[in-house]
Design a protein around this motif. Structure first.
Motif, mmCIF file in Angstrom:
data_model
loop_
_atom_site.group_PDB
_atom_site.id
_atom_site.type_symbol
_atom_site.label_atom_id
_atom_site.label_comp_id
_atom_site.label_asym_id
_atom_site.label_seq_id
_atom_site.Cartn_x
_atom_site.Cartn_y
_atom_site.Cartn_z
ATOM 1 N N ALA A 67 2.507 2.683 -9.977
ATOM 2 C CA ALA A 67 1.718 3.526 -10.878
ATOM 3 C C ALA A 67 0.348 3.855 -10.303
ATOM 4 O O ALA A 67 -0.353 4.717 -10.842
ATOM 5 N N GLN A 68 -0.062 3.211 -9.242
ATOM 6 C CA GLN A 68 -1.370 3.454 -8.649
ATOM 7 C C GLN A 68 -1.298 4.590 -7.627
ATOM 8 O O GLN A 68 -0.242 4.848 -7.043
ATOM 9 N N PRO A 69 -2.419 5.277 -7.416
ATOM 10 C CA PRO A 69 -2.455 6.350 -6.400
ATOM 11 C C PRO A 69 -2.508 5.753 -4.996
ATOM 12 O O PRO A 69 -3.570 5.693 -4.365
ATOM 13 N N ALA A 70 -1.388 5.289 -4.507
ATOM 14 C CA ALA A 70 -1.327 4.608 -3.219
ATOM 15 C C ALA A 70 -0.667 5.497 -2.175
ATOM 16 O O ALA A 70 0.018 6.475 -2.495
ATOM 17 N N ARG A 71 -0.854 5.123 -0.928
ATOM 18 C CA ARG A 71 -0.155 5.761 0.182
ATOM 19 C C ARG A 71 1.089 4.936 0.483
ATOM 20 O O ARG A 71 0.991 3.739 0.778
ATOM 21 N N TRP A 72 2.250 5.596 0.427
ATOM 22 C CA TRP A 72 3.513 4.903 0.621
ATOM 23 C C TRP A 72 4.142 5.344 1.934
ATOM 24 O O TRP A 72 4.120 6.524 2.293
ATOM 25 N N SER A 73 4.693 4.393 2.665
ATOM 26 C CA SER A 73 5.379 4.686 3.915
ATOM 27 C C SER A 73 6.580 3.761 4.019
ATOM 28 O O SER A 73 6.693 2.764 3.301
ATOM 29 N N ALA A 74 7.478 4.103 4.940
ATOM 30 C CA ALA A 74 8.688 3.296 5.119
ATOM 31 C C ALA A 74 9.233 3.543 6.510
ATOM 32 O O ALA A 74 9.033 4.612 7.104
ATOM 33 N N THR A 75 9.897 2.544 7.059
ATOM 34 C CA THR A 75 10.584 2.724 8.336
ATOM 35 C C THR A 75 11.789 3.630 8.124
ATOM 36 O O THR A 75 12.293 3.767 6.997
ATOM 37 N N PRO A 76 12.265 4.290 9.175
ATOM 38 C CA PRO A 76 13.383 5.230 8.996
ATOM 39 C C PRO A 76 14.613 4.609 8.355
ATOM 40 O O PRO A 76 15.309 5.274 7.567
ATOM 41 N N ALA A 77 14.895 3.348 8.648
ATOM 42 C CA ALA A 77 16.124 2.738 8.132
ATOM 43 C C ALA A 77 16.106 2.553 6.625
ATOM 44 O O ALA A 77 17.176 2.523 5.987
ATOM 45 N N VAL A 91 8.213 9.252 0.477
ATOM 46 C CA VAL A 91 7.371 8.344 1.255
ATOM 47 C C VAL A 91 7.246 8.904 2.660
ATOM 48 O O VAL A 91 8.079 9.692 3.117
ATOM 49 N N GLN A 92 6.207 8.498 3.357
ATOM 50 C CA GLN A 92 6.004 8.913 4.749
ATOM 51 C C GLN A 92 6.848 8.033 5.655
ATOM 52 O O GLN A 92 6.765 6.811 5.601
ATOM 53 N N VAL A 93 7.675 8.670 6.464
ATOM 54 C CA VAL A 93 8.510 7.914 7.397
ATOM 55 C C VAL A 93 7.637 7.517 8.596
ATOM 56 O O VAL A 93 7.010 8.357 9.239
ATOM 57 N N MET A 94 7.599 6.227 8.882
ATOM 58 C CA MET A 94 6.726 5.709 9.936
ATOM 59 C C MET A 94 7.429 4.553 10.637
ATOM 60 O O MET A 94 7.799 3.562 10.007
ATOM 61 N N THR A 95 7.627 4.692 11.914
ATOM 62 C CA THR A 95 8.248 3.617 12.677
ATOM 63 C C THR A 95 7.258 2.467 12.858
ATOM 64 O O THR A 95 6.047 2.620 12.624
ATOM 65 N N ASP A 96 7.783 1.330 13.274
ATOM 66 C CA ASP A 96 6.904 0.186 13.521
ATOM 67 C C ASP A 96 5.888 0.511 14.605
ATOM 68 O O ASP A 96 4.729 0.069 14.532
ATOM 69 N N ALA A 131 1.897 0.493 14.219
ATOM 70 C CA ALA A 131 1.064 -0.345 15.087
ATOM 71 C C ALA A 131 -0.059 0.468 15.732
ATOM 72 O O ALA A 131 -1.198 -0.005 15.848
ATOM 73 N N LEU A 132 0.238 1.705 16.133
ATOM 74 C CA LEU A 132 -0.800 2.558 16.708
ATOM 75 C C LEU A 132 -1.874 2.863 15.671
ATOM 76 O O LEU A 132 -3.066 2.912 15.984
ATOM 77 N N GLN A 133 -1.456 3.049 14.422
ATOM 78 C CA GLN A 133 -2.418 3.283 13.347
ATOM 79 C C GLN A 133 -3.286 2.041 13.129
ATOM 80 O O GLN A 133 -4.506 2.152 12.936
ATOM 81 N N ALA A 134 -2.675 0.855 13.177
ATOM 82 C CA ALA A 134 -3.446 -0.381 12.995
ATOM 83 C C ALA A 134 -4.434 -0.585 14.137
ATOM 84 O O ALA A 134 -5.523 -1.137 13.938
ATOM 85 N N ALA A 135 -4.062 -0.147 15.338
ATOM 86 C CA ALA A 135 -4.948 -0.330 16.493
ATOM 87 C C ALA A 135 -6.235 0.468 16.361
ATOM 88 O O ALA A 135 -7.228 0.163 17.032
ATOM 89 N N ARG A 136 -6.246 1.481 15.512
ATOM 90 C CA ARG A 136 -7.466 2.279 15.318
ATOM 91 C C ARG A 136 -8.434 1.625 14.351
ATOM 92 O O ARG A 136 -9.531 2.141 14.123
ATOM 93 N N SER A 137 -8.048 0.502 13.747
ATOM 94 C CA SER A 137 -8.940 -0.171 12.811
ATOM 95 C C SER A 137 -10.071 -0.869 13.560
ATOM 96 O O SER A 137 -10.049 -0.997 14.788
ATOM 97 N N LEU A 138 -11.053 -1.347 12.811
ATOM 98 C CA LEU A 138 -12.186 -2.049 13.404
ATOM 99 C C LEU A 138 -11.956 -3.547 13.503
ATOM 100 O O LEU A 138 -12.816 -4.280 14.008
#
Length: 414
Positions: free
Chosen positions: A198-208, A221-226, A230-237
């Motif tokens: 019910a919250q305005p969240a960003r949802w993603s899932a692996t293709p499977a 949901v946004q399809v996102m591979t592992d 991981a590349l998205q997480a690497a951009r964090s601080l």
């Protein structure tokens, strides 16, 4: 600046318990990886042994969601050397493992006396993973989590690794309250999922599991591979390499990071500007040197012209100052006048500085420019005083074996 993102396999709890020395980590044969030219776009991905991982300017290791636990505390005001013991005292009762075997990492915006999130990771396992990669020639500069507490709620569906097809999906939920990892079965998932959806969240899932996740949520949901995640997480601080797991070659890494950034596309205008500035400086120095050479040449020509005007009998000019001095001395000698290096001038100078308690000179010897006087019985202070009195007149005094030699000091004659 190219970035290599290495996915650290999820820690096997049973294997870790059976092999506390970290041999389970060493048995991991392959790593999934992502190679990016700029940290935004994916240029290559795959899976291989640590020794075969591609080379990149920067290496970031990404932990699985369940391998980091999160604790909200008020960061104690303690010196850096005593901060870890202070964290152990605050979190010891909340930890499932022994505090000495738990690695802590502060959030990027941590400030003493302010609420902060602390990441806790199994220390022997993480140290073993870092050592394995670095032993294979992969220097890990940063270790980041896949998910972390964030004011923007996020949910990610994935299939649990190592389970057969059809096993319950796993959901990783992160928001300002922390991070939760649970399988979508049982009463807890049925209770929490409606609240989270019910919250305005960003949802993603692996293709499977993308299709089942969309049916469960009733929304796309946004399809996102592992690898993409991981590349998205690497951009964090975030950087979990802190305290005793911090890189020991931090200064070298900082220098390499600065060099890479300077060589990157964003700094190209600065490089062009510095290159143009250096070129202008070189041109300016060359122009100034040319100007100085021209000025020196003009002075030399002026000296030659003065010599030829004053002494027209001089035909060939090789060294204008020396020839001018020689011709002037010849004219002075022809006029019967004593020069600065003649006997009369040197005797006058010696008489003006002669010690009052010494008798008149008994013997003397004169050579062109040098006057030798007997100085038997002179004490060292008298010789020093004699030398000091004659120095302002441009005369040098040498004393040895009861004699003093007076001569015109080098460069004193003009």
């Amino acid at each position: 600046m190219s970035i290599l993102v290495v996915l650290i396999p999820a820690r096997e709890r049973l294997s870790a318990a059976a092999a506390p020395d970290g041999s389970a980590a060493r048995a991991t044969a392959e790593y999934s990886y992502v190679l990016s030219p700029d940290g935004l776009n994916l240029s290559a991905q795959g899976r291989c042994a640590a020794s075969l991982l591609p080379r990149a300017d920067s290496v970031v290791a990404v932990l699985a969601d369940a391998d980091a636990s999160w604790h909200a505390i008020t960061l104690p005001r303690a010196p850096a050397a005593k901060l870890r013991p202070a964290l152990i005292g605050l979190l010891e009762e909340a930890l499932l493992n022994d505090a000495e075997n738990t690695h802590f990492a502060l959030s990027p915006d941590a400030s003493a006396g302010q609420p902060s999130w602390i990441a806790a990771v199994d220390k022997p396992w993480l140290a073993d993973q870092i050592a394995l990669l670095e032993k294979s020639g992969v220097p890990v500069e940063r270790v980041v989590p896949s998910s972390w507490p964030d004011p923007q709620p996020q949910g990610h569906f994935s299939e649990p690794p190592g389970l057969a097809a059809g096993a319950p999906m796993r959901l990783t939920w992160s928001d300002a309250q922390g991070v939760a990892c649970l399988r979508l079965q049982g009463g807890l998932a049925r209770t929490l999922l409606p609240v989270w959806s019910a919250q305005p969240a960003r949802w993603s899932a692996t293709p499977a599991v993308a299709a089942p996740a969309e049916r469960l949520l009733g929304a796309p949901v946004q399809v996102m591979t592992d690898e993409q995640r991981a590349l998205q997480a690497a951009r964090s601080l975030w950087n979990l390499r802190q305290f005793d797991l911090a890189p020991r070659h931090r200064g070298t890494l900082a220098f390499r990071e600065a060099v890479r950034r300077f060589a990157g596309p964003s700094w190209r205008p600065v490089r062009w500007g510095l290159g143009a500035l250096v070129a202008l400086q070189i041109m300016g120095l060359n122009l100034w040197a040319w100007h100085q050479r021209a000025a020196v040449e003009d002075k030399k020509q002026s000296m030659v012209k003065l010599l030829q005007t004053t002494h027209p009998q001089v035909r060939a000019v090789l060294d204008a100052p020396t020839q001018m001095l020689r011709e002037t001395d010849a004219l002075r000698a022809a006029a019967g006048r004593a020069g600065e290096a003649d006997l009369e001038a040197l005797l006058d100078a010696a008489a003006s500085a002669w010690p009052g308690d010494q008798p008149p000179v008994q013997t003397l010897r004169f050579e062109p420019g040098r006057l030798t006087l007997a100085a038997q019985g002179w004490s060292p202070p008298q010789i020093d005083q004699f030398r000091t009195l004659l120095r302002p007149a441009g005369l040098a005094v040498e004393a040895s074996e009861g004699r003093v030699v007076i001569s015109r000091a080098q460069g004193a004659r003009s």
